[in-house]
Write a protein that holds these residues in place. Structure first.
Motif, PDB file in Angstrom:
ATOM      1  N   PRO A   1      12.262   5.532  -4.895  1.00 30.98           N
ATOM      2  CA  PRO A   1      12.830   4.489  -4.027  1.00 30.98           C
ATOM      3  C   PRO A   1      11.893   3.307  -3.814  1.00 30.98           C
ATOM      4  O   PRO A   1      12.309   2.148  -3.956  1.00 30.98           O
ATOM      5  CB  PRO A   1      13.130   5.240  -2.722  1.00 30.98           C
ATOM      6  N   ILE A   2      10.627   3.572  -3.468  1.00 32.44           N
ATOM      7  CA  ILE A   2       9.664   2.495  -3.223  1.00 32.44           C
ATOM      8  C   ILE A   2       8.368   2.840  -3.947  1.00 32.44           C
ATOM      9  O   ILE A   2       7.750   3.873  -3.685  1.00 32.44           O
ATOM     10  CB  ILE A   2       9.411   2.294  -1.720  1.00 32.44           C
ATOM     11  N   ASN A   3       7.977   1.970  -4.851  1.00 30.77           N
ATOM     12  CA  ASN A   3       6.779   2.206  -5.647  1.00 30.77           C
ATOM     13  C   ASN A   3       5.519   2.002  -4.820  1.00 30.77           C
ATOM     14  O   ASN A   3       5.377   0.998  -4.124  1.00 30.77           O
ATOM     15  CB  ASN A   3       6.765   1.234  -6.835  1.00 30.77           C
ATOM     16  N   GLU A   4       4.614   2.956  -4.898  1.00 30.25           N
ATOM     17  CA  GLU A   4       3.287   2.859  -4.278  1.00 30.25           C
ATOM     18  C   GLU A   4       3.342   2.394  -2.821  1.00 30.25           C
ATOM     19  O   GLU A   4       2.851   1.316  -2.473  1.00 30.25           O
ATOM     20  CB  GLU A   4       2.380   1.938  -5.103  1.00 30.25           C
ATOM     21  N   ILE A   5       3.907   3.224  -1.977  1.00 30.74           N
ATOM     22  CA  ILE A   5       3.973   2.904  -0.553  1.00 30.74           C
ATOM     23  C   ILE A   5       2.578   2.594  -0.005  1.00 30.74           C
ATOM     24  O   ILE A   5       2.395   1.626   0.742  1.00 30.74           O
ATOM     25  CB  ILE A   5       4.622   4.066   0.225  1.00 30.74           C
ATOM     26  N   SER A   6       1.600   3.397  -0.382  1.00 39.95           N
ATOM     27  CA  SER A   6       0.244   3.206   0.158  1.00 39.95           C
ATOM     28  C   SER A   6      -0.360   1.877  -0.291  1.00 39.95           C
ATOM     29  O   SER A   6      -0.903   1.118   0.522  1.00 39.95           O
ATOM     30  CB  SER A   6      -0.663   4.357  -0.272  1.00 39.95           C
ATOM     31  N   PHE A   7      -0.274   1.585  -1.599  1.00 47.07           N
ATOM     32  CA  PHE A   7      -0.858   0.346  -2.101  1.00 47.07           C
ATOM     33  C   PHE A   7      -0.121  -0.867  -1.548  1.00 47.07           C
ATOM     34  O   PHE A   7      -0.749  -1.863  -1.155  1.00 47.07           O
ATOM     35  CB  PHE A   7      -0.831   0.322  -3.631  1.00 47.07           C
ATOM     36  N   PHE A   8       1.203  -0.802  -1.517  1.00 48.39           N
ATOM     37  CA  PHE A   8       1.961  -1.941  -1.009  1.00 48.39           C
ATOM     38  C   PHE A   8       1.665  -2.170   0.476  1.00 48.39           C
ATOM     39  O   PHE A   8       1.524  -3.320   0.918  1.00 48.39           O
ATOM     40  CB  PHE A   8       3.456  -1.731  -1.229  1.00 48.39           C
ATOM     41  N   SER A   9       1.543  -1.103   1.245  1.00 45.63           N
ATOM     42  CA  SER A   9       1.228  -1.247   2.670  1.00 45.63           C
ATOM     43  C   SER A   9      -0.124  -1.923   2.857  1.00 45.63           C
ATOM     44  O   SER A   9      -0.271  -2.787   3.733  1.00 45.63           O
ATOM     45  CB  SER A   9       1.212   0.132   3.346  1.00 45.63           C
ATOM     46  N   TRP A  10      -1.087  -1.541   2.042  1.00 36.79           N
ATOM     47  CA  TRP A  10      -2.409  -2.165   2.102  1.00 36.79           C
ATOM     48  C   TRP A  10      -2.358  -3.608   1.610  1.00 36.79           C
ATOM     49  O   TRP A  10      -2.832  -4.522   2.280  1.00 36.79           O
ATOM     50  CB  TRP A  10      -3.388  -1.335   1.271  1.00 36.79           C
ATOM     51  N   GLY A  11      -1.766  -3.810   0.442  1.00 34.56           N
ATOM     52  CA  GLY A  11      -1.772  -5.142  -0.162  1.00 34.56           C
ATOM     53  C   GLY A  11      -0.943  -6.161   0.591  1.00 34.56           C
ATOM     54  O   GLY A  11      -1.307  -7.344   0.677  1.00 34.56           O
ATOM     55  N   ALA A  12       0.178  -5.724   1.154  1.00 36.02           N
ATOM     56  CA  ALA A  12       1.093  -6.642   1.851  1.00 36.02           C
ATOM     57  C   ALA A  12       0.903  -6.640   3.357  1.00 36.02           C
ATOM     58  O   ALA A  12       1.274  -7.614   4.029  1.00 36.02           O
ATOM     59  CB  ALA A  12       2.543  -6.281   1.527  1.00 36.02           C
ATOM     60  N   GLY A  13       0.301  -5.552   3.883  1.00 33.24           N
ATOM     61  CA  GLY A  13       0.194  -5.431   5.325  1.00 33.24           C
ATOM     62  C   GLY A  13      -1.202  -5.552   5.892  1.00 33.24           C
ATOM     63  O   GLY A  13      -1.361  -5.830   7.087  1.00 33.24           O
ATOM     64  N   ASP A  14      -2.232  -5.356   5.038  1.00 33.39           N
ATOM     65  CA  ASP A  14      -3.606  -5.371   5.542  1.00 33.39           C
ATOM     66  C   ASP A  14      -4.462  -6.514   5.000  1.00 33.39           C
ATOM     67  O   ASP A  14      -5.285  -7.071   5.733  1.00 33.39           O
ATOM     68  CB  ASP A  14      -4.300  -4.043   5.217  1.00 33.39           C
ATOM     69  N   VAL A  15      -4.299  -6.847   3.721  1.00 35.65           N
ATOM     70  CA  VAL A  15      -5.223  -7.810   3.107  1.00 35.65           C
ATOM     71  C   VAL A  15      -4.527  -9.067   2.590  1.00 35.65           C
ATOM     72  O   VAL A  15      -5.151  -9.901   1.932  1.00 35.65           O
ATOM     73  CB  VAL A  15      -6.026  -7.155   1.965  1.00 35.65           C
ATOM     74  N   ALA A  16      -3.233  -9.217   2.888  1.00 33.61           N
ATOM     75  CA  ALA A  16      -2.485 -10.439   2.548  1.00 33.61           C
ATOM     76  C   ALA A  16      -2.533 -10.773   1.060  1.00 33.61           C
ATOM     77  O   ALA A  16      -2.585 -11.935   0.679  1.00 33.61           O
ATOM     78  CB  ALA A  16      -2.979 -11.625   3.376  1.00 33.61           C
ATOM     79  N   TYR A  17      -2.492  -9.739   0.218  1.00 30.65           N
ATOM     80  CA  TYR A  17      -2.480  -9.960  -1.228  1.00 30.65           C
ATOM     81  C   TYR A  17      -1.054 -10.050  -1.769  1.00 30.65           C
ATOM     82  O   TYR A  17      -0.769 -10.802  -2.694  1.00 30.65           O
ATOM     83  CB  TYR A  17      -3.242  -8.829  -1.917  1.00 30.65           C
ATOM     84  N   LEU A  18      -0.146  -9.263  -1.190  1.00 30.71           N
ATOM     85  CA  LEU A  18       1.245  -9.227  -1.617  1.00 30.71           C
ATOM     86  C   LEU A  18       2.149  -9.738  -0.500  1.00 30.71           C
ATOM     87  O   LEU A  18       1.818  -9.616   0.686  1.00 30.71           O
ATOM     88  CB  LEU A  18       1.658  -7.797  -1.996  1.00 30.71           C
TER      89      LEU A  18
END
Length: 375
Positions: free
Chosen positions: A135-152
Protein backbone atom coordinates in the motif's frame (compact mmCIF):
# COMPACT_ATOMS: atom_id res chain seq x y z
CA UNK A 1 11.11 -23.59 0.55
CA UNK A 2 9.93 -20.24 -0.84
CA UNK A 3 6.38 -20.50 -2.13
CA UNK A 4 4.87 -17.01 -2.35
CA UNK A 5 6.38 -15.64 -5.56
CA UNK A 6 6.59 -17.11 -9.06
CA UNK A 7 10.36 -16.67 -9.11
CA UNK A 8 12.88 -16.37 -6.29
CA UNK A 9 14.60 -13.46 -8.03
CA UNK A 10 12.32 -10.50 -8.68
CA UNK A 11 12.74 -7.34 -10.71
CA UNK A 12 11.71 -3.95 -9.33
CA UNK A 13 10.78 -1.00 -11.56
CA UNK A 14 11.74 2.31 -9.93
CA UNK A 15 8.41 4.09 -9.59
CA UNK A 16 8.95 7.34 -7.69
CA UNK A 17 6.40 10.04 -8.50
CA UNK A 18 7.04 12.72 -5.89
CA UNK A 19 7.05 16.45 -6.59
CA UNK A 20 10.37 18.12 -5.92
CA UNK A 21 10.59 21.33 -3.96
CA UNK A 22 10.67 23.49 -7.11
CA UNK A 23 7.44 21.84 -8.29
CA UNK A 24 8.89 19.38 -10.82
CA UNK A 25 6.96 16.12 -10.79
CA UNK A 26 9.07 12.98 -11.07
CA UNK A 27 7.64 9.99 -12.90
CA UNK A 28 10.29 7.33 -13.33
CA UNK A 29 7.89 4.89 -14.93
CA UNK A 30 7.43 7.43 -17.72
CA UNK A 31 11.07 8.55 -17.94
CA UNK A 32 12.24 4.93 -18.42
CA UNK A 33 9.35 4.46 -20.88
CA UNK A 34 8.18 1.47 -18.86
CA UNK A 35 4.64 2.82 -19.20
CA UNK A 36 4.69 2.33 -22.98
CA UNK A 37 7.12 -0.60 -23.06
CA UNK A 38 5.71 -2.75 -20.26
CA UNK A 39 5.15 -5.77 -22.52
CA UNK A 40 8.74 -5.55 -23.74
CA UNK A 41 10.02 -5.16 -20.19
CA UNK A 42 8.06 -8.11 -18.80
CA UNK A 43 9.32 -10.23 -21.71
CA UNK A 44 12.89 -9.20 -20.88
CA UNK A 45 12.32 -10.19 -17.27
CA UNK A 46 10.97 -13.58 -18.29
CA UNK A 47 13.94 -14.13 -20.59
CA UNK A 48 16.16 -13.72 -17.52
CA UNK A 49 14.08 -16.03 -15.33
CA UNK A 50 12.22 -13.26 -13.50
CA UNK A 51 8.49 -13.99 -13.29
CA UNK A 52 7.60 -11.70 -10.37
CA UNK A 53 8.13 -7.93 -10.35
CA UNK A 54 7.52 -4.88 -8.24
CA UNK A 55 5.66 -2.22 -10.21
CA UNK A 56 3.51 0.75 -9.30
CA UNK A 57 0.21 2.52 -9.68
CA UNK A 58 0.63 6.24 -10.34
CA UNK A 59 -1.94 7.92 -8.12
CA UNK A 60 -1.26 11.41 -9.46
CA UNK A 61 -2.32 10.35 -12.97
CA UNK A 62 -5.33 8.30 -11.94
CA UNK A 63 -7.12 10.68 -9.57
CA UNK A 64 -6.83 14.30 -10.61
CA UNK A 65 -10.09 15.11 -8.80
CA UNK A 66 -11.37 13.25 -5.77
CA UNK A 67 -13.29 10.15 -6.78
CA UNK A 68 -12.80 10.76 -10.51
CA UNK A 69 -10.57 7.90 -11.63
CA UNK A 70 -8.87 7.51 -15.00
CA UNK A 71 -7.06 4.17 -15.24
CA UNK A 72 -5.66 4.67 -18.74
CA UNK A 73 -2.13 4.98 -17.28
CA UNK A 74 -2.44 1.68 -15.40
CA UNK A 75 -4.35 -0.63 -17.71
CA UNK A 76 -1.50 -1.17 -20.21
CA UNK A 77 0.76 -2.38 -17.38
CA UNK A 78 -1.93 -4.62 -15.89
CA UNK A 79 -2.79 -6.16 -19.25
CA UNK A 80 0.84 -6.59 -20.28
CA UNK A 81 1.60 -8.43 -17.03
CA UNK A 82 -1.49 -10.59 -17.42
CA UNK A 83 -0.62 -11.53 -20.99
CA UNK A 84 3.00 -12.29 -20.05
CA UNK A 85 2.04 -14.39 -17.02
CA UNK A 86 4.05 -12.04 -14.81
CA UNK A 87 3.16 -11.75 -11.13
CA UNK A 88 3.12 -8.12 -9.96
CA UNK A 89 3.46 -6.63 -6.49
CA UNK A 90 1.71 -3.27 -6.96
CA UNK A 91 2.90 -0.22 -5.02
CA UNK A 92 -0.09 2.09 -4.50
CA UNK A 93 1.86 5.03 -3.04
CA UNK A 94 5.48 5.45 -4.08
CA UNK A 95 6.15 8.89 -2.56
CA UNK A 96 3.81 10.76 -4.92
CA UNK A 97 0.35 12.20 -4.24
CA UNK A 98 -2.00 13.99 -6.65
CA UNK A 99 -1.69 17.77 -6.76
CA UNK A 100 -3.71 19.37 -4.00
CA UNK A 101 -3.82 16.32 -1.72
CA UNK A 102 -2.86 17.20 1.86
CA UNK A 103 -1.40 14.26 3.77
CA UNK A 104 -2.03 16.10 7.05
CA UNK A 105 -5.75 16.53 6.40
CA UNK A 106 -8.17 14.28 8.34
CA UNK A 107 -9.73 13.11 5.07
CA UNK A 108 -6.42 11.77 3.70
CA UNK A 109 -6.84 8.28 5.18
CA UNK A 110 -10.30 7.83 3.68
CA UNK A 111 -9.27 9.25 0.33
CA UNK A 112 -6.34 6.86 0.06
CA UNK A 113 -8.56 3.92 1.03
CA UNK A 114 -11.09 4.91 -1.63
CA UNK A 115 -8.33 5.02 -4.20
CA UNK A 116 -7.01 1.61 -3.10
CA UNK A 117 -10.50 0.14 -3.42
CA UNK A 118 -10.87 1.48 -6.96
CA UNK A 119 -7.48 0.09 -8.02
CA UNK A 120 -8.27 -3.31 -6.51
CA UNK A 121 -11.52 -3.46 -8.46
CA UNK A 122 -9.75 -2.75 -11.75
CA UNK A 123 -7.09 -5.38 -11.12
CA UNK A 124 -9.71 -7.93 -10.09
CA UNK A 125 -11.72 -7.22 -13.23
CA UNK A 126 -8.69 -7.48 -15.51
CA UNK A 127 -6.94 -10.54 -14.05
CA UNK A 128 -7.80 -13.78 -12.30
CA UNK A 129 -4.59 -14.20 -10.30
CA UNK A 130 -4.19 -13.52 -6.59
CA UNK A 131 -3.28 -9.81 -6.34
CA UNK A 132 -0.33 -8.54 -4.31
CA UNK A 133 0.02 -4.99 -2.95
CA UNK A 134 2.41 -2.76 -1.05
CA UNK A 135 0.00 0.00 0.00
CA UNK A 136 2.67 2.56 0.97
CA UNK A 137 6.31 2.15 0.03
CA UNK A 138 8.89 2.65 2.78
CA UNK A 139 6.74 4.14 5.52
CA UNK A 140 9.82 4.70 7.68
CA UNK A 141 11.92 6.40 5.01
CA UNK A 142 9.05 8.53 3.74
CA UNK A 143 8.17 9.62 7.29
CA UNK A 144 11.77 10.68 7.84
CA UNK A 145 12.30 12.25 4.42
CA UNK A 146 8.95 14.07 4.24
CA UNK A 147 8.28 14.64 7.92
CA UNK A 148 11.64 15.20 9.61
CA UNK A 149 14.26 16.53 7.18
CA UNK A 150 12.16 18.24 4.47
CA UNK A 151 13.67 16.17 1.66
CA UNK A 152 10.39 14.84 0.23
CA UNK A 153 7.02 16.48 -0.28
CA UNK A 154 5.38 17.82 1.97
CA UNK A 155 8.84 19.01 3.14
CA UNK A 156 8.09 19.10 6.87
CA UNK A 157 10.44 19.08 9.85
CA UNK A 158 9.88 17.60 13.27
CA UNK A 159 6.67 15.81 12.22
CA UNK A 160 8.02 12.39 11.25
CA UNK A 161 6.23 10.56 14.05
CA UNK A 162 2.96 12.23 13.18
CA UNK A 163 3.37 11.33 9.51
CA UNK A 164 4.26 7.73 10.31
CA UNK A 165 1.02 7.35 12.28
CA UNK A 166 -0.99 8.76 9.34
CA UNK A 167 0.69 6.39 6.90
CA UNK A 168 0.09 3.37 9.13
CA UNK A 169 -3.60 4.27 9.51
CA UNK A 170 -3.79 4.77 5.73
CA UNK A 171 -2.19 1.37 5.10
CA UNK A 172 -4.68 -0.34 7.40
CA UNK A 173 -7.61 1.43 5.74
CA UNK A 174 -6.30 0.50 2.29
CA UNK A 175 -5.90 -3.16 3.26
CA UNK A 176 -9.48 -3.27 4.52
CA UNK A 177 -10.77 -1.59 1.36
CA UNK A 178 -8.86 -3.99 -0.91
CA UNK A 179 -10.02 -7.03 1.04
CA UNK A 180 -13.61 -5.84 0.63
CA UNK A 181 -13.05 -6.09 -3.12
CA UNK A 182 -10.91 -9.23 -3.22
CA UNK A 183 -10.47 -11.36 -0.10
CA UNK A 184 -7.61 -13.27 -1.79
CA UNK A 185 -5.32 -10.23 -1.82
CA UNK A 186 -1.84 -10.50 -0.30
CA UNK A 187 0.16 -7.62 1.13
CA UNK A 188 3.70 -6.62 1.93
CA UNK A 189 5.58 -3.74 3.45
CA UNK A 190 8.93 -2.56 2.08
CA UNK A 191 11.07 -1.11 4.86
CA UNK A 192 14.79 -0.21 5.07
CA UNK A 193 16.94 -2.80 6.84
CA UNK A 194 19.48 -0.77 8.78
CA UNK A 195 22.15 -1.11 11.44
CA UNK A 196 23.16 1.84 13.63
CA UNK A 197 26.36 1.73 15.67
CA UNK A 198 26.92 3.90 18.77
CA UNK A 199 29.23 6.91 18.64
CA UNK A 200 31.19 5.56 21.61
CA UNK A 201 30.96 2.82 24.26
CA UNK A 202 29.30 5.23 26.70
CA UNK A 203 25.91 4.03 28.02
CA UNK A 204 24.23 7.15 26.66
CA UNK A 205 25.50 6.58 23.13
CA UNK A 206 24.78 2.83 23.26
CA UNK A 207 21.17 3.52 24.30
CA UNK A 208 20.73 6.17 21.61
CA UNK A 209 21.93 3.81 18.89
CA UNK A 210 19.74 0.99 20.21
CA UNK A 211 16.69 3.28 20.21
CA UNK A 212 17.49 4.35 16.65
CA UNK A 213 17.79 0.70 15.60
CA UNK A 214 14.48 -0.10 17.27
CA UNK A 215 12.76 2.70 15.37
CA UNK A 216 13.23 0.82 12.08
CA UNK A 217 10.59 -1.64 13.30
CA UNK A 218 8.05 0.96 14.43
CA UNK A 219 5.94 0.85 11.28
CA UNK A 220 5.64 -2.94 11.23
CA UNK A 221 5.02 -3.01 14.99
CA UNK A 222 2.25 -0.44 14.54
CA UNK A 223 0.68 -2.42 11.70
CA UNK A 224 0.82 -5.65 13.70
CA UNK A 225 -0.72 -3.97 16.75
CA UNK A 226 2.32 -4.53 18.95
CA UNK A 227 2.61 -0.82 19.70
CA UNK A 228 0.31 2.21 19.47
CA UNK A 229 -2.95 0.20 19.49
CA UNK A 230 -4.86 3.44 18.97
CA UNK A 231 -3.77 3.28 15.32
CA UNK A 232 -5.91 0.18 14.81
CA UNK A 233 -3.20 -2.34 13.99
CA UNK A 234 -3.45 -6.08 14.39
CA UNK A 235 -1.67 -9.23 13.20
CA UNK A 236 -4.00 -9.45 10.19
CA UNK A 237 -2.38 -6.34 8.72
CA UNK A 238 1.16 -7.71 8.54
CA UNK A 239 1.70 -10.32 5.85
CA UNK A 240 5.05 -10.66 4.06
CA UNK A 241 7.81 -8.28 5.19
CA UNK A 242 10.00 -6.70 2.52
CA UNK A 243 13.49 -5.55 3.52
CA UNK A 244 15.35 -2.90 1.53
CA UNK A 245 19.11 -3.39 1.61
CA UNK A 246 21.75 -1.07 0.14
CA UNK A 247 25.49 -0.52 0.61
CA UNK A 248 24.90 2.50 2.89
CA UNK A 249 22.36 0.95 5.27
CA UNK A 250 24.83 0.79 8.16
CA UNK A 251 26.33 3.83 9.86
CA UNK A 252 27.58 5.29 13.13
CA UNK A 253 24.93 7.32 14.91
CA UNK A 254 25.41 10.93 13.75
CA UNK A 255 28.50 9.74 11.91
CA UNK A 256 29.83 8.14 8.74
CA UNK A 257 28.64 5.12 6.79
CA UNK A 258 30.06 1.75 7.83
CA UNK A 259 30.83 0.06 4.54
CA UNK A 260 31.14 -3.59 3.66
CA UNK A 261 34.59 -4.79 4.72
CA UNK A 262 34.68 -2.68 7.87
CA UNK A 263 34.95 -4.97 10.95
CA UNK A 264 31.98 -3.11 12.44
CA UNK A 265 29.74 -3.92 9.47
CA UNK A 266 27.19 -6.46 10.67
CA UNK A 267 26.61 -9.46 8.38
CA UNK A 268 23.46 -9.09 6.33
CA UNK A 269 22.43 -12.63 7.31
CA UNK A 270 22.21 -11.48 10.94
CA UNK A 271 20.13 -8.44 10.07
CA UNK A 272 17.73 -10.59 8.06
CA UNK A 273 17.43 -13.02 10.96
CA UNK A 274 16.77 -10.12 13.33
CA UNK A 275 14.00 -8.76 11.10
CA UNK A 276 12.34 -12.17 10.88
CA UNK A 277 12.54 -12.73 14.63
CA UNK A 278 11.13 -9.27 15.30
CA UNK A 279 8.25 -9.43 12.81
CA UNK A 280 7.50 -13.18 13.03
CA UNK A 281 6.75 -13.18 9.31
CA UNK A 282 8.27 -14.49 6.13
CA UNK A 283 10.61 -11.93 4.61
CA UNK A 284 12.12 -11.07 1.25
CA UNK A 285 14.72 -8.61 0.03
CA UNK A 286 12.36 -6.06 -1.51
CA UNK A 287 15.11 -3.79 -2.84
CA UNK A 288 18.81 -4.22 -3.38
CA UNK A 289 21.35 -2.98 -5.90
CA UNK A 290 24.10 -0.48 -6.56
CA UNK A 291 25.64 1.46 -9.44
CA UNK A 292 28.31 0.86 -12.03
CA UNK A 293 30.73 -2.03 -11.93
CA UNK A 294 29.67 -2.89 -8.38
CA UNK A 295 26.34 -4.27 -9.56
CA UNK A 296 27.37 -7.91 -10.06
CA UNK A 297 29.62 -8.17 -6.96
CA UNK A 298 26.86 -6.63 -4.84
CA UNK A 299 24.32 -9.22 -5.99
CA UNK A 300 26.89 -11.94 -5.29
CA UNK A 301 27.31 -10.64 -1.74
CA UNK A 302 23.59 -10.27 -1.04
CA UNK A 303 22.74 -13.69 -2.47
CA UNK A 304 25.44 -15.37 -0.39
CA UNK A 305 24.11 -13.70 2.76
CA UNK A 306 20.52 -14.65 1.96
CA UNK A 307 21.61 -18.24 1.33
CA UNK A 308 23.31 -18.30 4.74
CA UNK A 309 20.20 -16.90 6.43
CA UNK A 310 18.04 -19.54 4.74
CA UNK A 311 20.44 -22.29 5.80
CA UNK A 312 20.01 -21.04 9.37
CA UNK A 313 16.25 -21.45 9.02
CA UNK A 314 15.08 -17.94 8.14
CA UNK A 315 12.16 -18.08 5.66
CA UNK A 316 13.39 -15.77 2.88
CA UNK A 317 11.02 -15.70 -0.08
CA UNK A 318 13.09 -13.88 -2.66
CA UNK A 319 15.55 -11.20 -3.73
CA UNK A 320 14.38 -8.21 -5.77
CA UNK A 321 16.88 -6.48 -8.07
CA UNK A 322 15.98 -2.84 -7.53
CA UNK A 323 15.90 -1.13 -9.81
CA UNK A 324 15.98 -3.63 -12.62
CA UNK A 325 15.90 -0.80 -15.17
CA UNK A 326 18.56 1.90 -14.95
CA UNK A 327 16.97 5.34 -14.75
CA UNK A 328 17.51 9.08 -14.46
CA UNK A 329 18.34 10.44 -10.99
CA UNK A 330 15.78 11.97 -8.64
CA UNK A 331 17.67 15.17 -7.94
CA UNK A 332 19.69 15.91 -11.05
CA UNK A 333 18.33 13.68 -13.84
CA UNK A 334 21.76 12.16 -14.33
CA UNK A 335 22.00 8.69 -15.84
CA UNK A 336 22.17 6.18 -12.97
CA UNK A 337 23.70 2.90 -14.22
CA UNK A 338 22.09 0.74 -11.55
CA UNK A 339 19.91 -1.81 -13.35
CA UNK A 340 20.31 -5.04 -15.26
CA UNK A 341 18.66 -3.31 -18.22
CA UNK A 342 19.71 0.17 -19.33
CA UNK A 343 16.57 2.25 -19.90
CA UNK A 344 17.06 5.99 -20.13
CA UNK A 345 14.10 6.85 -22.37
CA UNK A 346 14.05 8.80 -25.62
CA UNK A 347 13.32 5.63 -27.54
CA UNK A 348 16.75 4.16 -26.80
CA UNK A 349 16.92 0.39 -27.19
CA UNK A 350 16.94 -1.71 -24.04
CA UNK A 351 20.44 -3.09 -23.52
CA UNK A 352 21.52 -5.72 -21.00
CA UNK A 353 24.33 -5.07 -18.53
CA UNK A 354 25.94 -8.46 -19.03
CA UNK A 355 27.99 -8.81 -15.81
CA UNK A 356 24.86 -8.46 -13.69
CA UNK A 357 22.80 -10.69 -15.97
CA UNK A 358 25.51 -13.36 -15.79
CA UNK A 359 25.68 -13.14 -12.00
CA UNK A 360 21.90 -13.39 -11.80
CA UNK A 361 21.95 -16.53 -13.93
CA UNK A 362 24.68 -18.02 -11.73
CA UNK A 363 22.74 -17.29 -8.56
CA UNK A 364 19.52 -18.66 -10.03
CA UNK A 365 21.35 -21.91 -10.73
CA UNK A 366 22.75 -22.10 -7.21
CA UNK A 367 19.42 -21.48 -5.52
CA UNK A 368 17.62 -23.90 -7.85
CA UNK A 369 20.15 -26.61 -6.97
CA UNK A 370 19.34 -26.30 -3.28
CA UNK A 371 22.90 -25.30 -2.46
CA UNK A 372 22.55 -22.62 0.19
CA UNK A 373 25.27 -22.28 2.81
CA UNK A 374 28.32 -20.75 1.15
CA UNK A 375 31.77 -19.96 2.43
Amino acid sequence: MPDIFQSFFLGGFESSTQRRREGVRLDLIASTEHDIRAAEDYALMAAHGIRTVRDAVRWHLIERRRGDYDFSSLLPQVRAARDAGTQVIWDLFHYGMPNGVDVWAPRFVDRFAEFARAVAQVIKDETDTVPFYIPINEISFFSWGAGDVAYLNPFARGRGGELKAILVRSTIAAIEAIRDVDSRARFSVAEPLINILPQSPSPEHVRAAADYMDAQFEAVDFLAGKRAPELGGGPQYLDVVGLNCYFNNQWIDHGPTVYLGDPSNKPLRDLIALAHARTERKVFIAETGTEGTGRAPWLHHVADEVAAAMTAGVPVEGICLYPVLSHLGWDDFRRCPNGMIEAFGNGEPRTVYKPLADELARQQGLFASGYLQRE
